[in-house]
Design a protein around this motif. Structure first.
Motif, PDB file in Angstrom:
ATOM      1  N   VAL A 114       0.951  -0.790  -0.220  1.00  0.00           N
ATOM      2  CA  VAL A 114      -0.383   0.291   0.231  1.00  0.00           C
ATOM      3  C   VAL A 114       0.813   0.771  -0.216  1.00  0.00           C
ATOM      4  N   GLY A 115       1.652   0.876   0.840  1.00  0.00           N
ATOM      5  CA  GLY A 115       2.919   2.624   1.197  1.00  0.00           C
ATOM      6  C   GLY A 115       4.215   2.802   0.001  1.00  0.00           C
ATOM      7  N   GLN A 116       3.876   1.983  -0.371  1.00  0.00           N
ATOM      8  CA  GLN A 116       4.906   1.374  -1.669  1.00  0.00           C
ATOM      9  C   GLN A 116       6.050   1.637  -0.933  1.00  0.00           C
ATOM     10  N   LEU A 117       7.043   1.515  -0.346  1.00  0.00           N
ATOM     11  CA  LEU A 117       7.922   1.591   0.917  1.00  0.00           C
ATOM     12  C   LEU A 117       8.684   0.308  -0.163  1.00  0.00           C
ATOM     13  N   ILE A 121      14.269  -2.095   2.510  1.00  0.00           N
ATOM     14  CA  ILE A 121      14.187  -1.270   3.772  1.00  0.00           C
ATOM     15  C   ILE A 121      13.291  -1.665   4.742  1.00  0.00           C
ATOM     16  N   VAL A 125      13.830  -2.436   8.270  1.00  0.00           N
ATOM     17  CA  VAL A 125      13.091  -1.789   9.640  1.00  0.00           C
ATOM     18  C   VAL A 125      12.737  -3.318  10.048  1.00  0.00           C
ATOM     19  N   PRO A 327       7.011  -2.380  -6.581  1.00  0.00           N
ATOM     20  CA  PRO A 327       5.745  -2.185  -6.074  1.00  0.00           C
ATOM     21  C   PRO A 327       4.830  -1.910  -7.141  1.00  0.00           C
ATOM     22  N   VAL A 329       1.819  -0.128  -9.135  1.00  0.00           N
ATOM     23  CA  VAL A 329       0.866   1.250  -8.953  1.00  0.00           C
ATOM     24  C   VAL A 329      -0.412   0.816 -10.245  1.00  0.00           C
ATOM     25  N   ASP A 332      -0.118   2.489 -14.169  1.00  0.00           N
ATOM     26  CA  ASP A 332       1.256   3.199 -14.089  1.00  0.00           C
ATOM     27  C   ASP A 332       1.816   2.139 -15.558  1.00  0.00           C
TER      28      ASP A 332
END
Lengths: 332, 346
Positions: A114-117, A121, A125, A327, A329, A332
């Protein structure tokens, strides 16, 4: 005949499996005691690797890299053990361990899908947070009533060699064995599996065909967390009945190597994990029996060197899912 | 593709914050005197302890040394520990104490030998006690508290040699470094002295970051040794060894035909899950040794070089009534023989 076709397509694998089985039984015939103990040890070490690799299979087949398996495992071990210690119930411990894996999976899923982090990474984390919280909230001197008990599966445990190795262990080890075959079936024979693979290979095509890419990735990555949580619970409640800081000891990363070694396929990953487990078992046996006078540091390189050799030989034949790490989208 | 930088920044910041928590420091004053005292003052005796990678409550080295420090607590004494999370941080953690002019700094574990000597050379007025650190060259303000592990291992091995019915025993060790090597050597020699027919299976953890905290590995090794007929397992290597003890304890026959032996401390108190099989522990009297040296720092009699701490076997606890009297006498004789030097190990 479809069966013959399947055989000829997989002749290398079937042949290798047959050879390994013949070899194992030959060893068993020579010294049943040592054979059983060495293969048992291999499986004992392979269980968390198998579960971890399955987390990777589900994630990467859906297009999400999960390098946070190590952290998920550690949190699972921690949460399971301390929930069991607080309630004095191993059942509660296992449930909490699995749920904590889901929570970590959900974090990865929502932040990356959802956040496309960046997926790497997000995984890093998870690993850092896991080390931090499990060290900070660790309390020594806690005990659980007992670890998960080993039991014999009726009939299957009577098979020579295979019985005592695979069917006389604890519940999570047995679950790990079953989930490999279940996952293979789900991935290659069901609608969910086809959609998952599509989403991992070519998400925009899957999207055009009407598959909800985001929802499927969210679900898969979150649900896979159960397996990582259970891998951790295995470490703290089945393999041992104690929690040590950092007890996942890199097993989550090893699981990723096994995932690649196993070509993103559940059954090959199982074979890879067993191979690695057996190499470790061999190293330990050579060291303990003192038959050959080689420094132990050298012997302990063996699993890694042999894995590298096999990996190099297999390289070029394995291919990652097409959209892994990217990710999605819409539009896109 | 749209970038959402806050989503990267937020978890990363959280991770950093939590990682900071992980590298926790603790204060032993338990709130009774919250304000840190001024260590540069002559009236205040400040003792700092830096753990090896692992926690101060690790049920092993770090804990025993910390208990030795705590035994010094009283008027005008301040004690504090820093837990090392990563071997790269040894120097930084030592610096926290030297910057605050602590009087005595205790560093725990063989792996910290070099970092301790470096810090000592830079801070010649501070006294350093290196627990389990053999000093090859004498630095005037460093005292290595060393233990002849081989002696403790010998006593444990002798007991194992008397108890075994299968003539097979095992030892599960942490990383291969001199202390674990000496335990293993003593264990082998002791068991052979009691029982010449014995065979000893010996495994070291494949050297790495987790050699002393990999309890599942230790459990697996113990399981394999038991399956191959060993009936006594000596677990010598922090959490890794504890994993081996736990595995023996939950195997059927624990305490009647299978036994385990702990290491470093009386593990009866520290590894409750091993009670079903834990006959005794090969003990380094680490707590006493640390306290003795700290007293010497306080009265100014401490000398650089090596200081030999005592070793022995811990109490038998529940097994006191179960062990044959003859076995107990023989073991007591051996322990005494090692102490007065009539038995030479190695």
């Amino acid at each position: 005949m479809p069966d013959m076709e399947w055989l000829s397509r997989n002749k290398i694998w079937v042949g290798t499996a047959a050879l390994v089985l013949i070899g194992a039984y030959a060893f068993y015939a020579v010294n049943s005691n040592i054979a059983v103990s060495m293969f048992s040890y291999a499986w004992f070490l392979a269980v968390p690797l198998v579960l971890g690799a399955m987390v990777g299979v589900i994630g990467e087949r859906s297009g999400v890299v999960n390098i946070g398996i190590e952290g998920q495992m550690l949190v699972g071990a921690f949460a399971g053990f301390f929930a069991a210690a607080a309630t004095q119930s191993i059942v509660v411990g296992v449930i909490v361990g699995a749920l904590s894996g889901i929570a970590m999976g959900a974090f990865l899923a929502f932040s990356t899908v959802v956040g496309q982090l960046d997926q790497i990474i997000a995984g890093v984390v998870i690993n850092i947070v896991a080390t931090g919280i499990t060290s900070f909230y660790f309390e020594s001197g806690k005990t659980i009533p007992r670890g998960l008990p080993n039991f014999d599966v009726p009939l299957l445990s009577k098979i020579p060699l295979i019985g005592p190795v695979f069917f006389s262990d604890g519940p999570i080890a047995l679950f790990a064995l079953i989930i490999v075959f279940v996952l293979h079936f789900l991935l290659f024979k069901t609608r969910w599996g086809l959609r998952t693979r599509a989403v991992g290979e070519y998400p925009s095509a899957a999207d055009t065909a009407g598959i909800n890419v985001i929802a499927l990735r969210l679900f898969n990555v979150t649900a896979a967390g159960i397996l990582a949580g259970l891998a951790g619970t295995y470490l703290s409640m089945e393999a041992t009945s104690t929690f040590e800081r950092g007890m996942s000891s890199g097993r989550g990363f090893l699981a990723l190597a096994i995932l690649i070694f196993g070509a993103w396929r559940p059954m090959r990953a199982l074979a890879a994990a067993l191979f690695f487990g057996f190499m470790q078992s061999l190293a330990s046996q050579l060291q303990a029996s003192d038959v050959v006078n080689i420094p132990q540091q050298f012997i302990n390189l063996l699993p890694y060197v042999l894995t590298l050799v096999v990996l190099a030989a297999a390289a070029g034949r394995v291919r990652a899912p097409g959209a892994v790490g990217q990710p999605f989208v819409k539009g896109d | 593709m749209k970038a959402k930088p806050f989503l990267i920044a937020a978890p990363a910041a959280l991770a950093l914050a939590l990682a900071g928590c992980g590298g926790s420091t603790g204060n032993s004053t338990d709130g009774s005197s919250t304000a840190p005292k001024d260590c540069s003052s002559a009236d205040v005796f400040c003792i700092g302890l830096v753990t090896d990678t692992g926690s101060v409550d690790d049920k092993s080295f770090n804990q025993a040394a910390w208990e030795g420090v705590k035994a010094m607590e009283g008027d005008g004494v301040q004690t504090k520990y820093i837990e090392t999370k990563d071997a790269k941080d040894y120097a930084a953690n030592l610096k926290q104490f030297t910057d605050q002019k602590y009087d005595a700094i205790v560093t725990v574990g063989f792996l910290m030998t070099e970092a301790t000597q470096t810090a000592a050379k830079a801070n010649p007025t501070t006294k350093f006690i290196g627990v389990d650190q053999f000093q090859e060259a004498t630095v005037e303000n460093v005292t290595g508290l060393v233990f002849p592990e081989a002696n403790a291992g010998y006593a444990a091995g002798y007991l194992a040699g008397l108890l075994t019915k299968t003539n097979k025993i095992g030892v599960v060790l942490g990383q291969e470094i001199p202390p674990t090597q000496n335990y293993a050597k003593g264990y082998e020699l002791g068991s052979k002295a009691a029982n010449p027919k014995i065979s000893v299976a010996k495994v070291y953890h494949p050297a790495g970051d987790n050699a002393f905290s990999d309890s599942p590995w230790g459990a697996g090794e113990a399981k394999k040794m038991l399956a191959q007929g060993a009936d006594i397992i000596f677990g010598a290597g922090g959490g890794t060894g504890n994993g081996a003890l736990g595995e023996v304890a939950k195997t059927s026959g624990a305490g009647t035909s299978l036994y385990c032996i702990g290491v470093d401390l009386d593990q009866w108190d520290t590894v409750p899950e091993a009670h079903p099989c834990l006959v005794t522990s090969a003990e380094k009297k680490l707590t006493d040794g640390t306290t003795d040296l700290l007293k010497q720092v306080k009265d100014g009699s401490i000398k650089g070089g090596n200081f030999n701490g005592k070793t022995g076997l811990a109490a038998f606890h529940d097994f006191d009534s179960k062990l044959p009297a003859e076995v107990k006498t023989k073991v007591a004789d051996v322990v005494k023989g090692i102490e007065d030097g009539t038995i030479k190990v190695g």
